[in-house]
Design an enzyme around this catalytic site. Structure first.
Site, PDB file in Angstrom:
ATOM      1  N   ASP A  47     136.899  22.093  49.678  1.00 54.63           N
ATOM      2  CA  ASP A  47     137.797  23.249  49.822  1.00 54.63           C
ATOM      3  C   ASP A  47     139.266  22.979  49.482  1.00 54.63           C
ATOM      4  OD1 ASP A  47     135.440  23.780  51.155  1.00 54.63           O
ATOM      5  OD2 ASP A  47     136.383  24.368  53.036  1.00 54.63           O
ATOM      6  N   TYR A 106     139.395  18.792  58.825  1.00 58.40           N
ATOM      7  CA  TYR A 106     138.710  19.818  58.041  1.00 58.40           C
ATOM      8  C   TYR A 106     139.676  20.905  57.570  1.00 58.40           C
ATOM      9  CZ  TYR A 106     133.927  18.039  58.789  1.00 58.40           C
ATOM     10  OH  TYR A 106     132.771  17.294  58.771  1.00 58.40           O
TER      11      TYR A 106
END
Lengths: 496, 496
Positions: A47, A106
């Site tokens: 991402d 994350y």
């Protein structure tokens, strides 16, 4: 190497530098490497995170596991750019080094603060000795010199109504208040939702519950929720994993979709959709986890992971995987979301060549025999024709990436990577098709960068993205059709 | 960290990856970093190696110790470029992993072979248990994909008439024969020499003895001998350590000099010098270990280490040190060696600004108050003037890099870094001076890149290079003079 859990999650100081240096060299020398897109310095990229404008330049980070093409212990790798095209590596910015992000720093987002710092909000992945996950929503401050200081305590603890799948905070400022949108799975129903939080000071966060934006079930989990304003209308971008294909059609393992809103209210959170159902953000193979933000000039910029979860790619054997898409400028026109290459993409163009169709030999019209591996190709295909455009093709055209087009009555465009070298995710098909307006000219703006193809169709009405792994020496571009193809076109080799 | 010998020479797999990733990020985020010059990805950069044109692009490698700003266990780090300006990191290409290069893959050169490989010739630094050094001259082949295969056995063993200082092979092809030039120290007299070897097949090398090119004593050691042909005349570039300043004047700890030859013969090696004594290749502070080669187009290109042996720099505290110079095109004109920026440097220019002198306030003429840290400044100073040009200066001009010029009778140019921020090698003085032609306009082409300044004087008749470590917010450019300075000039911010 066998990727045991232990190996994936061992601390970076248990990896040796010789291995890392070799992985960096391997990625840099890959014949499939991209040269004007963001790609991992080593290992896995996923991402985009923290896409923002701060301190006079654009910033984006990417999720990175530096030690191999697997989802191991993730960090944020930092890139900066003056123009959204020329990016500079700034190295790891957020690494997992606290109890809260012990198993990965994350995904998340970034917001410049009046204090002069860039606020980073992200999910800390923590697992205990029994491998039970707790997702903490964490904060950090980056200063203008790139120094990052993590905040001591989690900003948001998982509420009791969500499962362990609660992540990817997007922090935005709206109506003088800070909000965070989070992807979540409902604990009881195991369905996908977006949770909204609100804060005055970025420290105390108030749970506002689920965003009401659809009456349909959004699969079993929503990842990467992202709200952006395009021509003043809210656009919600998100990844509804396990979405029922009867609700919205898609071909990839997981879709990256968007929903245009009539309006939005974040306090008592509700977006009234302007569409009956979400649509694919990209009509190709590999776009996921997209992030968009509104720059100070009001423009909405989008960047995506070109790669999918739970999917292997041929470069895995070279120790690296995936890339980011080029940045696209978003526009709402006639209720439709258009995506455009940013202006600075033009600065990559070298001497352009007007394409004049060579004499047709049998059913073939050659455009280029040595296209190189980095180029832009703009074509206008006249209406009422059909044929195939072969890219990155072998001289005999038996191998190559294919665009099958029909600009007549049943107008459509199909991107086919089935004969384009090494196989990728074939369980999910080797073609992607969109419909085109019937009896109309079709404009294509095609960007090739090594093993990446991005096709902007009809001024960005659709974008079709594909990784493909053709032999780099395959550089023929040609039409194949029953009749001579009527077209105009320009070819530019692009700078690396 | 205390840099023990053990620490400097430990294998790369004894370093941990977290340390390396942090060093890479630290270097990338340094406020003193260069952005359009080659700089180390981490740690120390020294000599350029293997500067060549191969497989359709330019190649250069640099000596690199990735783990700190010290001369530890060295590798070759590989860079490629289409145009000698835009460089791409390719990672480590030669690492010390055999018995012959156990203590470093030291400097050398590269030559494309008819076989399609790039031949690398370099010095393997070996030390035994008693720390006794043996310098082996080694070979390796790089293929078009960047794979490097080392040859099994040393190509050249040190002859008995040289000391342990025997290194830096330059391999060239001349009259259909391969030759290697090597820097050496005579075992008996402890004086600097260049040894020439000859080979038909790059495997068997025949010792031709010392190159006869001067009757003067060339210090105690010659490093980095480099023969290049400029406008068909031989030019010998070399670093005579400990050279007597009565033979040729220089200010740096060790000089990097050149000698133009009338002609050269490599078999029975002799170059008849066209100059009475060698001259400084660069008239600034920090240029060393330069490498030049003749590209297929016949042009002679030069690149240098900007850094000096036995010298510390302020970025040592940030864990990295040094950079390479911009590439220069060499020209012989009227018996003098000129150096020019390569054509593609122009591609870095952003919108140019014609400089018009602002009103003089006291003795000061302001040119720019926010120059940025990456720019080019071309100035023509009219004859018969004197004054100072302040660059990277604080608003009050008390701090900055200074060029003191006199274009009158005693014409000269002095580069002064004494007030330009953090101190560097002050034992060797803080100014460098060249004479200029009297009563003539003086043309300056000044390139600033972070902490690096390169001044091309009078169309490259001289080049003055300096590292300087000013506060990056110091961005004033101004003249200070008793009279208004008459000049024309253009300023271009440069792309990173």
């Amino acid at each position: 190497m066998k990727w045991t859990t232990e190996k994936r999650y061992q601390n970076y100081d248990n990896w040796d530098a010789a291995t890392l240096l070799q992985l960096q060299a391997q990625a840099a020398n890959s014949p499939y490497q991209m040269h004007y897109h963001i790609r991992p310095q080593s290992g896995l990229l996923n991402d985009p995170n923290g896409f923002s404008y701060y301190n006079g330049e654009f910033h984006v980070f990417y999720q990175n596991f530096p030690f191999g093409p697997v989802h191991g212990l993730k960090s944020w790798f930092h890139m900066t750019s003056p123009d959204l095209v020329h990016w500079e590596n700034k190295g790891l910015a957020l690494i997992p080094d606290t109890v809260y992000d012990s198993h990965g720093a994350y995904s998340g987002s970034a917001l410049p603060l009046p204090s002069g710092d860039l606020f980073l909000m992200y999910t800390g992945n923590h697992r205990d000795a029994d491998w039970i996950r707790t997702p903490y929503q964490l904060g950090a401050l980056m200063d203008s010199k790139g120094n990052v200081t993590k905040l001591d305590h989690p900003l948001i603890m998982p509420p009791d109504y969500v499962s362990e799948h609660f992540r990817d905070p997007q922090v935005i400022r709206y109506n003088d208040t800070y909000y965070a949108l989070l992807g979540a799975q409902d604990q009881e129903t195991k369905t996908g939702h977006i949770v909204v939080y609100k804060s005055r000071d970025l420290k105390q966060w108030q749970d506002l519950g689920y965003l009401d934006f659809t009456e349909q079930e959004m699969g079993y989990m929503i990842e990467c929720p992202n709200l952006v304003f395009v021509n003043d209308q809210p656009v919600l971008i998100f990844c509804p994993q396990g979405l029922d294909k009867n609700i919205a059609s898609y071909d990839n393992i997981y879709p990256n979709m968007y929903l245009i809103g009539e309006d939005i209210r974040l306090n008592g959170p509700k977006m009234t959709p302007a569409q009956p159902q979400p649509l694919n953000l990209d009509d190709g193979f590999d776009v996921y986890a997209s992030q968009a933000f509104n720059a100070p000039d009001g423009k909405a910029y989008l960047i995506s992971w070109v790669g999918l979860p739970d999917t292997t790619y041929p470069t895995d054997s070279e120790g690296w995987a995936n890339c980011l898409s080029q940045v696209k400028e978003l526009e709402l026109r006639d209720g439709h979301l258009y995506q455009h290459p940013v202006v600075a993409m033009g600065s990559l163009r070298q001497q352009g060549t007007l394409l004049r169709p060579e004499r047709r030999v049998n059913d073939r019209q050659q455009l280029l025999d040595q296209s190189g591996n980095q180029y832009e190709l703009r074509l206008t295909l006249r209406k009422n024709q059909h044929g195939s455009l072969h890219l990155a093709a072998s001289a005999d055209l038996s191998q190559g990436l294919r665009l099958d087009f029909n600009t007549g009555a049943d107008a459509s465009l199909t991107l086919d990577r089935g004969q384009a070298g090494l196989a990728v995710a074939t369980d999910y098909g080797t073609t992607r098709t969109i419909t085109l307006p019937a009896h109309r000219d079709c404009q294509l703006d095609i960007f090739i960068d090594g093993s990446l193809c991005e096709v902007f169709v009809n001024d960005g009405h659709n974008v079709m993205t594909a990784r493909f792994f053709a032999d780099p020496s395959h550089q023929t571009v040609a039409f194949v059709a029953e009749q001579a193809i009527d077209f105009t076109g320009t070819y530019w080799p692009l700078k690396k």
